[in-house]
Design a protein around this motif. Structure first.
Motif, mmCIF file in Angstrom:
data_model
loop_
_atom_site.group_PDB
_atom_site.id
_atom_site.type_symbol
_atom_site.label_atom_id
_atom_site.label_comp_id
_atom_site.label_asym_id
_atom_site.label_seq_id
_atom_site.Cartn_x
_atom_site.Cartn_y
_atom_site.Cartn_z
ATOM 1 N N SER A 65 88.071 88.634 -8.862
ATOM 2 C CA SER A 65 88.783 88.032 -7.728
ATOM 3 C C SER A 65 90.269 88.341 -7.856
ATOM 4 O O SER A 65 90.872 88.121 -8.908
ATOM 5 C CB SER A 65 88.571 86.514 -7.703
ATOM 6 O OG SER A 65 87.205 86.200 -7.523
ATOM 7 N N GLU A 97 88.443 81.804 1.478
ATOM 8 C CA GLU A 97 88.013 80.933 0.379
ATOM 9 C C GLU A 97 88.059 79.460 0.791
ATOM 10 O O GLU A 97 89.066 78.979 1.292
ATOM 11 C CB GLU A 97 88.914 81.156 -0.832
ATOM 12 C CG GLU A 97 88.593 80.270 -2.032
ATOM 13 C CD GLU A 97 89.624 80.433 -3.143
ATOM 14 O OE1 GLU A 97 89.248 80.916 -4.219
ATOM 15 O OE2 GLU A 97 90.807 80.076 -2.914
ATOM 16 N N SER A 98 86.943 78.767 0.563
ATOM 17 C CA SER A 98 86.900 77.310 0.661
ATOM 18 C C SER A 98 86.528 76.776 -0.716
ATOM 19 O O SER A 98 85.702 77.362 -1.414
ATOM 20 C CB SER A 98 85.869 76.848 1.692
ATOM 21 O OG SER A 98 86.157 77.350 2.976
ATOM 22 N N MET A 99 87.114 75.650 -1.114
ATOM 23 C CA MET A 99 86.899 75.149 -2.465
ATOM 24 C C MET A 99 86.584 73.653 -2.416
ATOM 25 O O MET A 99 87.450 72.812 -2.626
ATOM 26 C CB MET A 99 88.125 75.432 -3.328
ATOM 27 C CG MET A 99 87.888 75.354 -4.823
ATOM 28 S SD MET A 99 89.336 75.911 -5.783
ATOM 29 C CE MET A 99 89.253 77.681 -5.544
ATOM 30 N N PRO A 102 87.326 72.245 -6.834
ATOM 31 C CA PRO A 102 88.078 73.227 -7.624
ATOM 32 C C PRO A 102 87.652 73.221 -9.086
ATOM 33 O O PRO A 102 87.601 72.160 -9.717
ATOM 34 C CB PRO A 102 89.537 72.776 -7.468
ATOM 35 C CG PRO A 102 89.555 71.982 -6.195
ATOM 36 C CD PRO A 102 88.225 71.297 -6.144
ATOM 37 N N TYR A 153 83.033 74.404 -7.446
ATOM 38 C CA TYR A 153 82.250 74.956 -6.336
ATOM 39 C C TYR A 153 83.206 75.671 -5.390
ATOM 40 O O TYR A 153 84.078 75.042 -4.781
ATOM 41 C CB TYR A 153 81.516 73.817 -5.622
ATOM 42 C CG TYR A 153 80.533 74.222 -4.541
ATOM 43 C CD1 TYR A 153 80.064 75.513 -4.403
ATOM 44 C CD2 TYR A 153 80.057 73.264 -3.638
ATOM 45 C CE1 TYR A 153 79.155 75.854 -3.417
ATOM 46 C CE2 TYR A 153 79.149 73.587 -2.647
ATOM 47 C CZ TYR A 153 78.699 74.887 -2.541
ATOM 48 O OH TYR A 153 77.803 75.212 -1.555
ATOM 49 N N THR A 154 83.061 77.008 -5.296
ATOM 50 C CA THR A 154 83.924 77.827 -4.457
ATOM 51 C C THR A 154 83.070 78.646 -3.508
ATOM 52 O O THR A 154 82.135 79.332 -3.936
ATOM 53 C CB THR A 154 84.794 78.773 -5.311
ATOM 54 O OG1 THR A 154 85.541 78.011 -6.258
ATOM 55 C CG2 THR A 154 85.750 79.565 -4.444
ATOM 56 N N GLN A 155 83.391 78.577 -2.222
ATOM 57 C CA GLN A 155 82.648 79.298 -1.182
ATOM 58 C C GLN A 155 83.562 80.377 -0.586
ATOM 59 O O GLN A 155 84.648 80.080 -0.091
ATOM 60 C CB GLN A 155 82.218 78.336 -0.077
ATOM 61 C CG GLN A 155 81.371 77.169 -0.556
ATOM 62 C CD GLN A 155 81.322 76.041 0.468
ATOM 63 O OE1 GLN A 155 82.309 75.745 1.137
ATOM 64 N NE2 GLN A 155 80.174 75.395 0.587
ATOM 65 N N ASN A 156 83.108 81.626 -0.626
ATOM 66 C CA ASN A 156 83.867 82.744 -0.067
ATOM 67 C C ASN A 156 83.052 83.406 1.037
ATOM 68 O O ASN A 156 81.963 83.937 0.775
ATOM 69 C CB ASN A 156 84.175 83.776 -1.150
ATOM 70 C CG ASN A 156 84.958 83.196 -2.312
ATOM 71 O OD1 ASN A 156 86.155 82.979 -2.224
ATOM 72 N ND2 ASN A 156 84.258 82.923 -3.416
ATOM 73 N N GLU A 175 79.523 78.622 -8.563
ATOM 74 C CA GLU A 175 79.310 77.237 -8.976
ATOM 75 C C GLU A 175 79.384 77.172 -10.501
ATOM 76 O O GLU A 175 78.804 78.002 -11.191
ATOM 77 C CB GLU A 175 77.956 76.731 -8.481
ATOM 78 C CG GLU A 175 77.870 76.631 -6.961
ATOM 79 C CD GLU A 175 76.490 76.242 -6.485
ATOM 80 O OE1 GLU A 175 76.326 75.124 -5.968
ATOM 81 O OE2 GLU A 175 75.562 77.066 -6.642
#
Length: 239
Positions: A65, A97-99, A102, A153-156, A175
């Motif tokens: 990343s 990116e949504s987190m 964190p 938990y990070t959503q890309n 995750e």
């Protein structure tokens, strides 16, 4: 600030390759002056995770990343070329990116504790983008947090591929789980007993099935190394 993720693929991702990715290659990325560099690599502590799923050949062995001022900058292009030179195949993606949760940041290239499970998702053809995102982000996020022992938990969401012949990927999810989750389903789901495990797995499967994340998916067990982050916490004093 933009985020670029590079999926490095290799059939030979033994420990020497992993050490190079999280050592000399990470240092070369830092030398490019990029604001953020995180290396997720499938190294010895996690490589035999029970949760591994693979559709790509050769498989994904590292996910890098990068945070950059411009995805098309010379530094970003040099970083992509560097990772490609160290891999059998490498594909770069521009993402948002949504987190929701964190993960911890140990900093200075130290390993984040636990298993960083990275999933490469594809949107089913029968789901439009808006429905897919709603079922994933709005309906599923809290279910994932409630049914698993995650501490990050990070959503890309993939905006577009930046390299030719990049495999079709619509999202990259990370995750973070306890170390024991590599081999223990109770630790992975945070379950107290068999009945609790069955309930958690059932709720999770039903939720991911609603947006197609139970099929055509790669899950890549990695260790996470944070070398530089663009996110700085400022403390302000008042008088």
């Amino acid at each position: 600030m933009e985020k670029v993720m590079i999926v490095a693929r290799s059939a030979d991702f033994g420990e020497p390759w992993c050490q190079r990715m999280r050592g000399p290659i990470a240092n070369q990325l830092l030398d490019l002056g990029l604001p953020g560099v995180v290396v997720n690599v499938r190294d010895q502590p996690v490589r035999d995770s029970m949760m591994t799923l693979t559709t790509l050949n050769p498989p994904a062995a590292a996910i890098i990343s990068l945070w950059t001022q411009q995805y098309y900058s010379e530094a970003t292009q040099a970083a992509i070329a560097l990772i490609a030179s160290e891999s059998e195949m490498a594909a770069a993606y521009l993402v948002t990116e949504s987190m929701p949760m964190p993960p911890p940041d140990p900093g200075e290239g130290r390993r984040t504790r636990g298993l960083a499970n990275v999933a490469l998702l594809r949107r089913p053809a029968d789901l439009d983008q808006a429905t897919w995102l709603h079922r994933w982000h709005i309906d599923h996020t809290q279910v994932a947090i409630d049914t698993q022992a995650t501490f990050g938990y990070t959503q890309n969401v993939v905006i577009r591929a930046l390299t030719e012949d990049a495999p079709a990927i619509d999202a990259i999810v990370e995750e973070n789980f306890p170390d024991e989750a590599v081999s223990d389903p109770y630790a992975f789901y945070g379950a107290a007993d068999q009945a609790d495990l069955t309930d958690r797995v059932g709720r999770m499967v039903a939720s991911v099935s609603a947006f197609g994340a139970h099929l055509n998916i790669d899950t890549v067990p990695t260790s996470r190394y944070v070398f530089r982050t663009p996110f700085v916490t400022h403390t302000f004093e008042t008088t």
